[in-house]
Scaffold this active site. Structure first.
Site, mmCIF file in Angstrom:
data_model
loop_
_atom_site.group_PDB
_atom_site.id
_atom_site.type_symbol
_atom_site.label_atom_id
_atom_site.label_comp_id
_atom_site.label_asym_id
_atom_site.label_seq_id
_atom_site.Cartn_x
_atom_site.Cartn_y
_atom_site.Cartn_z
ATOM 1 N N SER A 141 0.872 -1.180 0.000
ATOM 2 C CA SER A 141 0.000 0.000 0.000
ATOM 3 C C SER A 141 0.910 1.231 0.000
ATOM 4 C CB SER A 141 -0.851 -0.011 1.278
ATOM 5 O OG SER A 141 -1.483 1.228 1.484
ATOM 6 N N TYR A 154 -2.417 -1.240 10.266
ATOM 7 C CA TYR A 154 -2.400 -1.463 8.811
ATOM 8 C C TYR A 154 -1.017 -1.110 8.224
ATOM 9 C CZ TYR A 154 -4.069 -1.197 3.942
ATOM 10 O OH TYR A 154 -4.250 -1.385 2.582
HETATM 11 N N1 LIG Z 1 -8.601 0.209 -1.562
HETATM 12 C C1 LIG Z 1 -7.485 0.884 -1.387
HETATM 13 O O1 LIG Z 1 -7.465 2.132 -1.421
HETATM 14 C C2 LIG Z 1 -6.197 0.161 -1.115
HETATM 15 C C3 LIG Z 1 -5.003 0.910 -1.092
HETATM 16 C C4 LIG Z 1 -3.809 0.262 -0.863
HETATM 17 C C5 LIG Z 1 -3.778 -1.117 -0.718
HETATM 18 N N2 LIG Z 1 -4.930 -1.834 -0.756
HETATM 19 C C6 LIG Z 1 -4.838 -3.296 -0.618
HETATM 20 O O2 LIG Z 1 -5.412 -3.900 -1.760
HETATM 21 C C7 LIG Z 1 -5.833 -5.230 -1.424
HETATM 22 C C8 LIG Z 1 -7.246 -5.447 -1.930
HETATM 23 O O3 LIG Z 1 -8.148 -4.651 -1.147
HETATM 24 P P1 LIG Z 1 -9.442 -3.952 -1.730
HETATM 25 O O4 LIG Z 1 -9.251 -2.501 -1.525
HETATM 26 O O5 LIG Z 1 -9.773 -4.458 -3.070
HETATM 27 O O6 LIG Z 1 -10.517 -4.416 -0.617
HETATM 28 P P2 LIG Z 1 -11.872 -5.246 -0.680
HETATM 29 O O7 LIG Z 1 -12.325 -5.316 0.725
HETATM 30 O O8 LIG Z 1 -12.794 -4.692 -1.694
HETATM 31 O O9 LIG Z 1 -11.394 -6.691 -1.162
HETATM 32 C C9 LIG Z 1 -10.595 -7.516 -0.342
HETATM 33 C C10 LIG Z 1 -11.034 -8.963 -0.465
HETATM 34 O O10 LIG Z 1 -10.195 -9.758 0.383
HETATM 35 C C11 LIG Z 1 -11.018 -10.701 1.058
HETATM 36 N N3 LIG Z 1 -10.385 -11.116 2.312
HETATM 37 C C12 LIG Z 1 -10.321 -10.397 3.466
HETATM 38 N N4 LIG Z 1 -9.724 -11.120 4.418
HETATM 39 C C13 LIG Z 1 -9.410 -12.316 3.859
HETATM 40 C C14 LIG Z 1 -8.790 -13.478 4.360
HETATM 41 N N5 LIG Z 1 -8.377 -13.568 5.627
HETATM 42 N N6 LIG Z 1 -8.611 -14.519 3.521
HETATM 43 C C15 LIG Z 1 -9.046 -14.460 2.230
HETATM 44 N N7 LIG Z 1 -9.654 -13.384 1.714
HETATM 45 C C16 LIG Z 1 -9.832 -12.321 2.514
HETATM 46 C C17 LIG Z 1 -12.323 -9.951 1.306
HETATM 47 O O11 LIG Z 1 -13.391 -10.852 1.592
HETATM 48 C C18 LIG Z 1 -12.484 -9.178 0.011
HETATM 49 O O12 LIG Z 1 -13.204 -9.941 -0.934
HETATM 50 C C19 LIG Z 1 -5.681 -5.343 0.092
HETATM 51 O O13 LIG Z 1 -4.475 -6.006 0.396
HETATM 52 C C20 LIG Z 1 -5.591 -3.888 0.554
HETATM 53 O O14 LIG Z 1 -4.919 -3.768 1.769
HETATM 54 C C21 LIG Z 1 -6.145 -1.226 -0.946
#
Ligand SMILES: NC(=O)c1ccc[n+]([C@@H]2O[C@H](COP(=O)([O-])OP(=O)(O)OC[C@H]3O[C@@H](n4cnc5c(N)ncnc54)[C@H](O)[C@@H]3O)[C@@H](O)[C@H]2O)c1
Length: 274
Positions: A141, A154
């Protein structure tokens, strides 16, 4: 990289960027091994795919090492050896300052966001190495570049992903496996589920997940180890490189104070304003 008929593993494929990765890899001809802890969400992603696409959907918690190993065996047996692993599954932090956070929540964030990446990488690495080519894509991230208030759990997990992945990239330097470390900025997904992070999400999580997924997939197999992508990410990258920490802390406090959860009093004797 040409993904035609390659087996691509995506964790957290039920929502957000994970779902976007699944749809885009499928469009590029890959066979998909998808996992999520949420069965309904995973079914929702599978339902969006062309019925011609080979898909294995496995519901498990990435923090469970045994489940990761079983998933890797299942993928090899049912789809063939994996070529690409996208360690995308992740959860938000508690959205409160450290003194108001629960140790159990901190542990859970580390278990999913960090240990989940390690378990899945270790489970699939033998398949990638045996196949003679491939890629590991680990999602950190912009909060793996800077530390920000109310997101200490986080940030710690995403700095850990960064350290693990940078080390792995050196270990695999003389192999045919490319390693990519993703630092997304604010992306419009479902990650912010807590009341504490609602204002933060409304202000910053704006980039379309499909765009981020395409940028990352285009870079797989190339020379870019670090991929900084999405809303605010380049500004944060430069700030992390150029600003001394005390200056950065003041800039971040000024920027983020309006969206921080206000329900957490400082420990006795503390003051909120500076
Ligand atoms: N959205 C943002 O702005 C952002 C920014 C930087 C990094 N990220 C990272 O991107 C990645 C994807 O996140 P997103 O934003 O698409 O979120 P999201 O919540 O839309 O999707 C995340 C998915 O991961 C699944 N998940 C959660 N815990 C889990 C577990 N223990 N085992 C298996 N699956 C699990 C959830 O059910 C969900 O379907 C994450 O690692 C997040 O930290 C997101």
């Amino acid at each position: 990289m040409d993904f035609t008929d390659r087996v691509v593993v995506i964790t957290g494929a039920g929502s957000g960027m994970g779902r976007s990765y699944a749809l885009e890899f499928a469009r590029r001809g890959a066979r998909l091994a998808l996992c999520d802890i949420d069965a309904t969400a995973l079914e929702g992603t599978a339902a969006l795919l062309d019925p011609q696409v080979a898909v294995l959907a496995d519901v498990h918690d990435v923090a469970d090492q045994g489940a990761g190993l079983a998933f890797a065996d299942r993928v090899a047996a049912e789809l063939g050896p994996a070529s690409v692993v996208v360690n995308n599954a992740g959860i938000e932090g508690c959205g409160r300052p450290t003194w108001a956070s629960e140790p159990a929540h901190h542990d859970r964030v580390m278990a999913v966001n960090y240990s989940g990446v390690v378990h899945t990488t270790r489970a699939f690495l033998p398949q990638l190495l045996a196949g003679g080519s491939g890629a590991i894509v680990n999602v950190s991230s912009v909060f793996g570049l800077i530390g920000v208030p109310n997101h200490a759990d986080y940030c710690a997990s995403k700095f850990a992903v960064r350290g693990f992945t940078e080390a792995l990239a050196v270990e695999l330097l003389h192999t045919p496996i490319s390693v990519h470390l993703i630092h997304p900025g604010g992306v419009a997904t479902n990650i912010a589920r807590r009341e504490e992070t609602r204002a933060f999400a409304g202000k910053y999580l704006v980039s379309p997940p499909d765009e981020v997924a395409c940028t990352v997939i285009d870079a797989i197999g190339g020379a870019r180890t670090r991929i900084v992508v999405g809303h605010g990410s380049r500004k944060i990258w430069f700030a992390s490189r150029l600003l001394p920490l005390p200056v950065l802390a003041r800039v971040l406090w000024r920027e983020m104070a309006p969206v921080l959860h206000r329900g957490s009093a400082l420990p006795s004797g503390g003051r909120v304003s500076r």
